[in-house]
Design a protein around this motif. Sequence first.
Motif, PDB file in Angstrom:
ATOM      1  N   TRP A 174      35.677  14.091  24.390  1.00 55.13           N
ATOM      2  CA  TRP A 174      35.564  15.078  25.466  1.00 55.13           C
ATOM      3  C   TRP A 174      36.545  14.751  26.576  1.00 55.13           C
ATOM      4  CZ3 TRP A 174      34.482  15.362  30.665  1.00 55.13           C
ATOM      5  CH2 TRP A 174      34.126  16.615  31.162  1.00 55.13           C
ATOM      6  N   TYR A 218      28.402  33.805  20.379  1.00 53.83           N
ATOM      7  CA  TYR A 218      28.405  32.645  19.485  1.00 53.83           C
ATOM      8  C   TYR A 218      28.375  33.021  18.012  1.00 53.83           C
ATOM      9  CZ  TYR A 218      27.346  30.307  23.877  1.00 53.83           C
ATOM     10  OH  TYR A 218      27.391  29.861  25.178  1.00 53.83           O
ATOM     11  N   HIS A 224      29.575  24.670  15.032  1.00 53.23           N
ATOM     12  CA  HIS A 224      30.162  23.390  15.433  1.00 53.23           C
ATOM     13  C   HIS A 224      31.581  23.546  15.980  1.00 53.23           C
ATOM     14  CE1 HIS A 224      26.930  21.754  12.784  1.00 53.23           C
ATOM     15  NE2 HIS A 224      26.889  20.847  13.747  1.00 53.23           N
ATOM     16  N   SER A 228      34.796  25.911  24.480  1.00 50.90           N
ATOM     17  CA  SER A 228      34.252  25.661  25.813  1.00 50.90           C
ATOM     18  C   SER A 228      35.237  26.158  26.868  1.00 50.90           C
ATOM     19  CB  SER A 228      33.999  24.171  26.015  1.00 50.90           C
ATOM     20  OG  SER A 228      33.132  23.672  25.020  1.00 50.90           O
ATOM     21  N   GLU A 262      28.080  15.424  13.755  1.00 49.94           N
ATOM     22  CA  GLU A 262      27.534  15.756  15.074  1.00 49.94           C
ATOM     23  C   GLU A 262      27.471  14.528  15.978  1.00 49.94           C
ATOM     24  OE1 GLU A 262      24.174  18.436  15.418  1.00 49.94           O
ATOM     25  OE2 GLU A 262      24.220  18.736  13.248  1.00 49.94           O
ATOM     26  N   GLU A 267      27.547  17.776  23.449  1.00 51.49           N
ATOM     27  CA  GLU A 267      26.936  19.022  23.912  1.00 51.49           C
ATOM     28  C   GLU A 267      26.321  18.828  25.292  1.00 51.49           C
ATOM     29  OE1 GLU A 267      23.605  22.354  22.531  1.00 51.49           O
ATOM     30  OE2 GLU A 267      24.068  20.654  21.232  1.00 51.49           O
ATOM     31  N   ARG A 268      25.742  17.648  25.539  1.00 50.59           N
ATOM     32  CA  ARG A 268      25.120  17.392  26.844  1.00 50.59           C
ATOM     33  C   ARG A 268      26.169  17.333  27.951  1.00 50.59           C
ATOM     34  NH1 ARG A 268      22.067  13.587  23.829  1.00 50.59           N
ATOM     35  NH2 ARG A 268      23.008  11.784  24.871  1.00 50.59           N
ATOM     36  N   GLU A 270      29.133  18.651  27.965  1.00 51.24           N
ATOM     37  CA  GLU A 270      29.770  19.959  28.147  1.00 51.24           C
ATOM     38  C   GLU A 270      28.862  20.889  28.951  1.00 51.24           C
ATOM     39  OE1 GLU A 270      32.514  22.780  28.317  1.00 51.24           O
ATOM     40  OE2 GLU A 270      32.822  20.737  27.625  1.00 51.24           O
ATOM     41  N   LYS A 271      27.576  20.890  28.668  1.00 49.65           N
ATOM     42  CA  LYS A 271      26.642  21.727  29.429  1.00 49.65           C
ATOM     43  C   LYS A 271      26.550  21.262  30.879  1.00 49.65           C
ATOM     44  CE  LYS A 271      23.619  23.371  25.708  1.00 49.65           C
ATOM     45  NZ  LYS A 271      22.236  23.349  25.143  1.00 49.65           N
TER      46      LYS A 271
END
Length: 498
Positions: A174, A218, A224, A228, A262, A267-268, A270-271
């Motif tokens: 990231w 989406y 996957h 973003s 994964e 994901e955390r 990015e959110k």
Amino acid sequence: MKNISSVLEYHDRTKHRPHAYAASLGYMDWATQPDPYRRYHGAPLISLIHSEVTPPYHLLFQKDALPIAPLCIESLSMLLRYSLGLAAIKSHGGSSWALRCNASSGNLQPTECYIIAPAIKGLSEGSTLSHYAPREHALELLHTYDETLKEGSFLIALSSVIWREEWKYGERCWRYCQLDAGHAYQSIKIAGRMLGWECEILPSDTEEIGHLCGLDQYHRFHPHEIESPDMLIRIGKSNTSTLPITPSLPYRANTLSPAHHEWPILERIEKATQGIYPLPPPLHPTRDVPNPSKSAIDVVLKRRSAQMMDGSGITLEQFRTLLNASLFCTHASDVHFILFVHRVEGLEKGLYTYLRTSDDLETLKHAMDENFSWKDLGKGLYLLRSGDFRGAAQMVSCNQEIAKEGAFSFGMLCNFSSSLETHGAIGYKNLYHQCGAIGQMLYLEATSLGLSATGIGCFLDDEFHALLGLRDQQYQSLYHFTIGRAIVDTRITTLKPY
């Protein structure tokens, strides 16, 4: 506060340490290597124009030196060609791969580009949303709006396919996606200057950017391989900030990999880092005008990431020119340099700092090792400690020799805690964008001087901070770099990209 906690957790968790690097697969799963080109099935493809006429590179930095080009298919083509287009095709041992104008970690190219433009002859009679396809140098027409956008400016939205970096780098990826977005922004800014255009990042909500480009639809993406939203850029002058409404789009994105691994923390983070894009206070420097140069095309298309450096030195004038060039990134005011100077004529070997704004002088002195000398060499450059730091440079750069064989290497030290306090969690993303923009600028400046550069994403975070005597998170290093003269691998063939 919850989102900032997520940032701090991610940042600490993805630090490289001497005994353990950040979590990744640890090997290259070639069967799932992502496709570097996003395409939308069924979308009309509008070919763009190739132009090899560009102004001299040095004129890009002189105010009002170039005329303002009209917004037409020719000028839009030139902007995209020399910012996000292919720079070369490399070939060796039966394999070939493309390089692009915008630098990318591992050449994985997570950044995607969308254009929101008024009617342009050759593109559409109405206002449009389109996606740039760099392999074809073409626009995929995704939607024509009923309403007409005001003339005089257009918008570019940048997004990241996190999976492209995740495939190789795991949890630390990231960070690299955000650096790449910064590289892409600076590439657009430089290409815009070729046309006399000014560009600025708008303080837009990332949710609105996603809706504008259809990225929140989406069902059109593999789960996957979601994109973003990163930033919204305005090219040209306009008083309007109203965004058009994008309906559900009929075109589905291509699948980039047949299988995926994964990493839930991605994901955390990015959110956590969504929200209103921050605009740090701008720098107002006196940008020294470079010496007369070759055409800008010869700089942009020849930018490369050096794989090895030859251990030779550079002049003090070249060194100062490179530092000064970073000031062209006027909204990257939260970044300073900690330099390992190895071979610069007229400078003794040692550990230096370059303050891109003097505002942080006293706080940095207080935060770092109290035994540093802080010898003032003028124009923001300070000698902290004399000595041979080649071993330290290599050590903190994950033992990569390129950090000691360049003329100098450095870490980009950022105002970390204050950025989070001022802007919230999205300030973390913005810091990486600042660093990436500076990196792209220094790549180009090094190329213009006949030198080479390499961005270094693999470094030992806390070992670098300990070397400086930093004891908390007031300052954190987010990107490392080295500049010198490359050893060219003559076994690799270079071909024209188009």
